[in-house]
Write an enzyme that holds these catalytic residues in place. Structure first.
Site, PDB file in Angstrom:
ATOM      1  N   ASP A 102      33.361  31.390  36.607  1.00  0.00           N
ATOM      2  CA  ASP A 102      32.107  31.594  37.330  1.00  0.00           C
ATOM      3  C   ASP A 102      31.471  32.950  37.089  1.00  0.00           C
ATOM      4  OD1 ASP A 102      33.843  33.296  38.595  1.00  0.00           O
ATOM      5  OD2 ASP A 102      33.782  32.298  40.548  1.00  0.00           O
ATOM      6  N   GLU A 124      38.261  25.471  34.691  1.00  0.00           N
ATOM      7  CA  GLU A 124      38.179  25.814  36.124  1.00  0.00           C
ATOM      8  C   GLU A 124      36.833  25.364  36.710  1.00  0.00           C
ATOM      9  OE1 GLU A 124      38.029  29.796  38.164  1.00  0.00           O
ATOM     10  OE2 GLU A 124      40.196  29.594  38.096  1.00  0.00           O
ATOM     11  N   GLU A 138      28.758  34.067  42.014  1.00  0.00           N
ATOM     12  CA  GLU A 138      29.661  33.165  41.281  1.00  0.00           C
ATOM     13  C   GLU A 138      29.483  31.691  41.628  1.00  0.00           C
ATOM     14  OE1 GLU A 138      30.556  36.032  42.675  1.00  0.00           O
ATOM     15  OE2 GLU A 138      31.470  37.252  41.101  1.00  0.00           O
ATOM     16  N   HIS A 219      37.161  43.573  45.257  1.00  0.00           N
ATOM     17  CA  HIS A 219      36.053  43.971  44.381  1.00  0.00           C
ATOM     18  C   HIS A 219      34.795  43.129  44.549  1.00  0.00           C
ATOM     19  CE1 HIS A 219      36.265  40.433  41.803  1.00  0.00           C
ATOM     20  NE2 HIS A 219      37.561  40.485  41.987  1.00  0.00           N
ATOM     21  N   ARG A 221      31.272  41.462  45.109  1.00  0.00           N
ATOM     22  CA  ARG A 221      29.945  42.027  45.338  1.00  0.00           C
ATOM     23  C   ARG A 221      29.470  41.805  46.774  1.00  0.00           C
ATOM     24  NH1 ARG A 221      26.635  43.356  40.601  1.00  0.00           N
ATOM     25  NH2 ARG A 221      28.047  43.207  38.839  1.00  0.00           N
ATOM     26  N   HIS A 251      39.806  48.502  41.396  1.00  0.00           N
ATOM     27  CA  HIS A 251      38.877  47.954  40.392  1.00  0.00           C
ATOM     28  C   HIS A 251      37.914  49.052  39.942  1.00  0.00           C
ATOM     29  CE1 HIS A 251      35.671  45.384  38.780  1.00  0.00           C
ATOM     30  NE2 HIS A 251      36.506  44.343  38.845  1.00  0.00           N
TER      31      HIS A 251
HETATM   32  C1  UD1 Z   1      33.013  40.621  37.491  1.00  0.00           C
HETATM   33  C2  UD1 Z   1      32.535  39.210  37.815  1.00  0.00           C
HETATM   34  C3  UD1 Z   1      33.343  38.638  38.968  1.00  0.00           C
HETATM   35  C4  UD1 Z   1      34.832  38.748  38.694  1.00  0.00           C
HETATM   36  C5  UD1 Z   1      35.173  40.183  38.375  1.00  0.00           C
HETATM   37  C6  UD1 Z   1      36.616  40.292  38.012  1.00  0.00           C
HETATM   38  C7  UD1 Z   1      30.189  38.642  37.537  1.00  0.00           C
HETATM   39  C8  UD1 Z   1      28.846  38.649  38.149  1.00  0.00           C
HETATM   40  N1  UD1 Z   1      31.149  39.236  38.232  1.00  0.00           N
HETATM   41  O1  UD1 Z   1      32.695  41.451  38.596  1.00  0.00           O
HETATM   42  O2  UD1 Z   1      33.008  37.278  39.149  1.00  0.00           O
HETATM   43  O3  UD1 Z   1      35.532  38.329  39.839  1.00  0.00           O
HETATM   44  O4  UD1 Z   1      34.391  40.623  37.251  1.00  0.00           O
HETATM   45  O5  UD1 Z   1      37.060  41.596  38.017  1.00  0.00           O
HETATM   46  O6  UD1 Z   1      30.364  38.134  36.466  1.00  0.00           O
HETATM   47  N2  UD1 Z   1      33.817  48.470  34.887  1.00  0.00           N
HETATM   48  C9  UD1 Z   1      34.367  49.422  34.052  1.00  0.00           C
HETATM   49  N3  UD1 Z   1      35.351  49.018  33.183  1.00  0.00           N
HETATM   50  C10 UD1 Z   1      35.823  47.768  33.127  1.00  0.00           C
HETATM   51  C11 UD1 Z   1      35.275  46.814  33.989  1.00  0.00           C
HETATM   52  C12 UD1 Z   1      34.260  47.179  34.874  1.00  0.00           C
HETATM   53  O7  UD1 Z   1      33.989  50.586  34.069  1.00  0.00           O
HETATM   54  O8  UD1 Z   1      36.722  47.500  32.334  1.00  0.00           O
HETATM   55  C13 UD1 Z   1      32.733  48.876  35.821  1.00  0.00           C
HETATM   56  C14 UD1 Z   1      31.391  49.151  35.089  1.00  0.00           C
HETATM   57  O9  UD1 Z   1      30.735  50.215  35.715  1.00  0.00           O
HETATM   58  C15 UD1 Z   1      30.620  47.847  35.295  1.00  0.00           C
HETATM   59  C16 UD1 Z   1      31.080  47.499  36.698  1.00  0.00           C
HETATM   60  O10 UD1 Z   1      32.462  47.835  36.739  1.00  0.00           O
HETATM   61  O11 UD1 Z   1      29.229  47.985  35.177  1.00  0.00           O
HETATM   62  C17 UD1 Z   1      30.837  46.092  37.139  1.00  0.00           C
HETATM   63  O12 UD1 Z   1      31.348  45.146  36.219  1.00  0.00           O
HETATM   64  P1  UD1 Z   1      30.817  43.606  36.325  1.00  0.00           P
HETATM   65  O13 UD1 Z   1      31.528  42.794  35.319  1.00  0.00           O
HETATM   66  O14 UD1 Z   1      29.326  43.569  36.321  1.00  0.00           O
HETATM   67  O15 UD1 Z   1      31.203  43.168  37.786  1.00  0.00           O
HETATM   68  P2  UD1 Z   1      32.587  43.023  38.478  1.00  0.00           P
HETATM   69  O16 UD1 Z   1      32.393  43.534  39.850  1.00  0.00           O
HETATM   70  O17 UD1 Z   1      33.661  43.585  37.646  1.00  0.00           O
HETATM   71  N1  UDP Z   2      45.146  41.746  37.995  1.00  0.00           N
HETATM   72  C1  UDP Z   2      45.666  42.588  37.022  1.00  0.00           C
HETATM   73  N2  UDP Z   2      45.731  43.928  37.295  1.00  0.00           N
HETATM   74  C2  UDP Z   2      45.313  44.462  38.463  1.00  0.00           C
HETATM   75  C3  UDP Z   2      44.764  43.594  39.452  1.00  0.00           C
HETATM   76  C4  UDP Z   2      44.682  42.244  39.172  1.00  0.00           C
HETATM   77  O1  UDP Z   2      46.076  42.143  35.947  1.00  0.00           O
HETATM   78  O2  UDP Z   2      45.411  45.692  38.643  1.00  0.00           O
HETATM   79  C5  UDP Z   2      45.034  40.309  37.685  1.00  0.00           C
HETATM   80  C6  UDP Z   2      45.494  39.349  38.749  1.00  0.00           C
HETATM   81  O3  UDP Z   2      46.857  39.020  38.585  1.00  0.00           O
HETATM   82  C7  UDP Z   2      44.591  38.142  38.515  1.00  0.00           C
HETATM   83  C8  UDP Z   2      43.326  38.743  37.981  1.00  0.00           C
HETATM   84  O4  UDP Z   2      43.651  40.053  37.513  1.00  0.00           O
HETATM   85  O5  UDP Z   2      45.112  37.286  37.503  1.00  0.00           O
HETATM   86  C9  UDP Z   2      42.297  38.826  39.068  1.00  0.00           C
HETATM   87  O6  UDP Z   2      41.210  39.547  38.608  1.00  0.00           O
HETATM   88  P1  UDP Z   2      40.063  40.048  39.561  1.00  0.00           P
HETATM   89  O7  UDP Z   2      40.605  40.257  40.920  1.00  0.00           O
HETATM   90  O8  UDP Z   2      39.435  41.193  38.848  1.00  0.00           O
HETATM   91  O9  UDP Z   2      39.025  38.865  39.517  1.00  0.00           O
HETATM   92  P2  UDP Z   2      38.898  37.473  40.326  1.00  0.00           P
HETATM   93  O10 UDP Z   2      40.169  36.743  40.233  1.00  0.00           O
HETATM   94  O11 UDP Z   2      38.519  37.816  41.723  1.00  0.00           O
HETATM   95  O12 UDP Z   2      37.771  36.796  39.623  1.00  0.00           O
END
Ligand code: UD1
Ligand code: UDP
Length: 409
Positions: A102, A124, A138, A219, A221, A251
């Protein structure tokens, strides 16, 4: 040469940590199938958190896009993804595109394939809260992908009922969730290698043996702002207990880093750590007493490891473990979080009953089933073992806490 031409060209597109974890075992299964020419495109919606997964599972991407910008907005991310993905489709001309879950990456990749009339497999598929604003964005992403997917790989019978109820055009299959394949693969690696286990544990030498661990991730939104303030307030209160230690791999989203570091940084009982690689995180889950999270994936993994989970959301698209009694929704109200955690730490009977290992999400065979479908073979669909009725103790927990709905469609 003739054989190479007849292989099904499958492009898996993913970009965030959870997609990568859940696609990793599937990519391995695709690569092992002689009838499939499997390629990977990583969009780089995440950077370091995605790299950690690629390294852990030894995945080599064929196409690497680098769309992430710090603090990206949904619209700028979406626009960057459309521009970056289309040239990959043009160059590879895949027969199938596979997307997961999602995220914005999944939604844009599916839509890009749809615009080029490339059949889409949605891994999924079918999870629903029924509320377009939760999880946000999502729920909208997942529904949009389901609408245009040719194959809907639903993890559970409930998810399949959801898509059947919507009379979608794609064909649906109950496969189990690939996260259980990933988890079992990883737990086996940890189990079978004592040195690896010791190395993983060395990272957690700050843990005190006399205190039980509350593992936290968060994490979403929809929790930004007040939600995170409330979560931090609850954790501050809990950190004053002398029998608990809190571990929180934070995160990298700046909207999470900001409040968490401001409100919890420096508290003696709270260990704020960097996001962990998957092996380390699975090990940490194994060592936790209780898990407090708003993550989708963790909700699915922790019950398999027999860990009680409190979910900081008002609704969940994963009702199965709630029904089994290992997951409880507590929202983000500080009182509700403190009460839920305290009950599990104070009542041994309750903890035991909520920690019955349950596997409503899969049996570790999801990836094989998905490959079978792609190859046009007969599929032996996933059937969950019937969940035991909630024990009196977990029933008491659910009754005693503020009512939160679990919508089932
Ligand atoms: C995204 C997904 C969410 C998922 C989550 C898992 C969308 C809209 N959101 O949310 O569904 O549950 O990932 O973690 O697709 N950033 C870093 N380094 C990284 C990753 C993220 O610096 O390796 C920071 C950056 O500033 C980036 C921000 O996190 O702009 C947000 O990342 P983004 O993928 O937009 O949203 P998530 O909150 O991570
Ligand atoms: N996870 C990880 N390292 C961490 C925290 C979570 O590998 O420090 C794994 C966790 O086991 C799960 C996935 O990341 O498989 C969940 O990711 P996240 O919470 O970012 O996204 P969501 O599942 O909410 O989409």
């Amino acid at each position: 040469m003739a054989r190479a031409q007849s292989r099904l060209k499958v492009l898996s597109i993913f970009g965030t940590r959870p997609e990568a974890i859940k696609m990793a075992p599937l990519v391995k299964a695709l690569e092992a199938e002689p009838g499939i020419d499997s390629r990977i495109c990583v969009t780089g919606q995440h950077q370091s958190m995605l790299q950690q997964v690629l390294q852990t599972f030894d995945l080599k991407a064929d196409y690497v896009l680098e769309v992430m910008t710090p603090g990206q907005t949904l619209n700028t991310l979406t626009a960057a993804l459309y521009s970056a993905i289309d040239p990959v489709l043009e160059e590879m001309q895949p027969d199938r595109v596979l997307v997961h879950g999602d995220t914005t990456t999944a939604m844009v990749a599916a839509m890009s394939a749809f615009h080029r009339r490339i059949p889409i497999g949605h891994i999924e598929a079918g999870l629903r809260t029924g509320d377009i604003h939760q999880p946000w964005p999502e729920e909208m992403n997942r529904r949009s992908i389901d609408l245009i997917a040719d194959h809907l790989f639903t993890p559970t019978a409930q998810a399949r009922r959801n898509v059947l109820g919507e009379r979608l055009q794609g064909k649906s299959f109950v496969t189990g969730n690939t996260v259980i394949d990933a988890l079992q693969m990883t737990a086996r690696r940890i189990e079978q290698n004592r040195q690896l286990r010791a190395a993983l544990d060395r990272q957690f030498s700050f843990l005190l043996p006399e205190r039980r661990m509350l593992l936290v991730t968060g994490h979403r939104r929809e929790n930004f702002g007040d939600g995170f303030q409330d979560i931090c307030q609850a954790l501050r209160t809990l950190s004053q207990r002398d029998d608990i230690q809190i571990v929180y791999p934070v995160h990298l989203n700046p909207n999470v880093q900001g409040p968490v570091n401001e409100h919890l940084g420096g508290l003696p009982n709270v260990h704020l750590i960097e996001p962990l690689d998957y092996l380390s995180f699975v090990r940490l889950m194994q060592r936790a007493h209780v898990v407090l999270t708003d993550s989708g994936g963790v909700q699915e993994e922790a019950p398999s490891l027999g860990k009680p989970v409190l979910v900081m959301r008002d609704v969940t698209e994963r009702p199965e473990a709630v029904e089994a009694g290992t997951v409880r929704l507590v929202g983000t109200h500080p009182e509700s979080i403190v009460q839920g955690v305290s009950m599990l730490f104070d009542d041994a009977l309750l903890w035991r009953s909520a920690s019955q290992s349950s596997n409503p999400y899969g049996d570790g065979q999801a990836c094989g089933r998905i490959v079978d479908v792609l190859m046009g073979r007969a599929v032996d669909e996933f059937v969950a073992t019937p969940t035991a009725r909630r024990s009196e103790a977990t029933e008491a927990l659910h009754q005693s806490m503020p009512l939160r709905s679990v919508r089932v469609h």
